[in-house]
Scaffold this active site. Sequence first.
Site, PDB file in Angstrom:
ATOM      1  CG  ASN A   9      -1.717   1.203   1.378  1.00 35.56           C
ATOM      2  OD1 ASN A   9      -1.930   2.016   0.511  1.00 35.56           O
ATOM      3  ND2 ASN A   9      -2.258   1.422   2.502  1.00 35.56           N
ATOM      4  CE  LYS A  11       0.420   3.418   4.605  1.00 32.03           C
ATOM      5  NZ  LYS A  11       0.139   3.655   6.287  1.00 32.03           N
ATOM      6  CG  HIS A  94      -5.646   1.857   5.076  1.00 30.86           C
ATOM      7  ND1 HIS A  94      -5.119   2.735   6.180  1.00 30.86           N
ATOM      8  CD2 HIS A  94      -4.559   0.930   4.893  1.00 30.86           C
ATOM      9  CE1 HIS A  94      -4.047   2.490   6.375  1.00 30.86           C
ATOM     10  NE2 HIS A  94      -3.671   1.393   5.745  1.00 30.86           N
ATOM     11  CD  GLU A  96      -2.967   5.484   6.447  1.00 28.81           C
ATOM     12  OE1 GLU A  96      -2.767   5.611   5.372  1.00 28.81           O
ATOM     13  OE2 GLU A  96      -1.882   5.132   7.305  1.00 28.81           O
ATOM     14  CD  GLU A 166      -3.453  -2.764   7.349  1.00 33.02           C
ATOM     15  OE1 GLU A 166      -2.148  -2.717   6.968  1.00 33.02           O
ATOM     16  OE2 GLU A 166      -4.058  -1.781   7.193  1.00 33.02           O
ATOM     17  N   GLY A 172       2.487   2.223  10.814  1.00 31.42           N
ATOM     18  CA  GLY A 172       3.619   3.326  10.749  1.00 31.42           C
ATOM     19  C   GLY A 172       4.287   3.733  12.177  1.00 31.42           C
ATOM     20  CB  SER A 213       5.198  -1.797  12.176  1.00 28.16           C
ATOM     21  OG  SER A 213       4.892  -0.558  12.412  1.00 28.16           O
TER      22      SER A 213
HETATM   23  C1  PEP Z   1      -0.574   0.085   6.181  1.00 24.71           C
HETATM   24  O1  PEP Z   1      -0.911   1.441   6.048  1.00 24.71           O
HETATM   25  O2  PEP Z   1      -1.403  -0.734   5.720  1.00 24.71           O
HETATM   26  C2  PEP Z   1       0.601  -0.185   6.847  1.00 24.71           C
HETATM   27  C3  PEP Z   1       0.484  -1.692   7.244  1.00 24.71           C
HETATM   28  O3  PEP Z   1       1.547   0.595   6.996  1.00 24.71           O
HETATM   29  P1  PEP Z   1       3.116   0.297   7.631  1.00 24.71           P
HETATM   30  O4  PEP Z   1       3.418  -1.169   6.953  1.00 24.71           O
HETATM   31  O5  PEP Z   1       3.823   1.340   7.391  1.00 24.71           O
HETATM   32  O6  PEP Z   1       2.845  -0.005   9.079  1.00 24.71           O
END
Ligand code: PEP
Length: 255
Positions: A9, A11, A94, A96, A166, A172, A213
Amino acid sequence: MRRPILAGNWKMNMTIAEAIDFVRSIRLGLNEIKGVDRVLCPPFTALAAVKDLISATGIALGAQNMYWEEKGAFTGEIAPGMLVELCQYVILGHSERRGYFGETDAGINRKLHAALAHGLKPIVCVGETEAQHDAGQTERVITEQVRGCLAGLTAEQAGGLVVAYEPVWAIGTGKAATAGGAGAVIGVTIRGAIADLYGEATAQAVRVQYGGSVTPANIGEFMSHPDIDGALVGGASLKADFVDLVRIAAKTKGV
Ligand code: PEP
């Protein structure tokens, strides 16, 4: 056996020119790794360019969002019929999108129905916030999200889904969940909620990713868990690390 799936992803990152450079640098490595679905999810603006670059490979393409309507006066939105011309997958719900743009389970459910009606493969995201996690509400929150997002799907549609677990506190932050913790939420809560709705066979058919992460250093641990079928990757999908992630995931699953 469920086929592993790793999705990047991106973003709101990468111009078209940057996306072209990056995909040129990873596509050979990604294409060599068989037995795992590999999905790149660039911003809408780079979908067409990336599609051209990966057309002769086994790499799939996904969008990060869509609207549920077919067309019309919805300024700034993208319809499922527009996406099927470009990609196979679409990320829905997601955290976000939920957190910054007010998306709800009911809206995600409408998007899910629209995506499936157009033959897109949805990656449906669920996850609890840090406050919910600390308050011991993970099971309730995730169960509600699964039930709300999947409402009205047939067992066949549900069984073909990809769900991404998630935890919001892990996205992040560099503070990944443990494989045991994430695996328990996936195996017990997510598959349990799906089993309640559609039966055990459907719950076992759904592919469930962990996201939050994920790095080359921890992907092996996550993929070692029998209930974790892959990863939705943010930050590490913007670097050559993504190829390493997919390679380690394939090796760990023995595919
Ligand atoms: C995400 O935004 O779906 C995500 C898992 O981000 P990150 O891997 O940066 O934590």
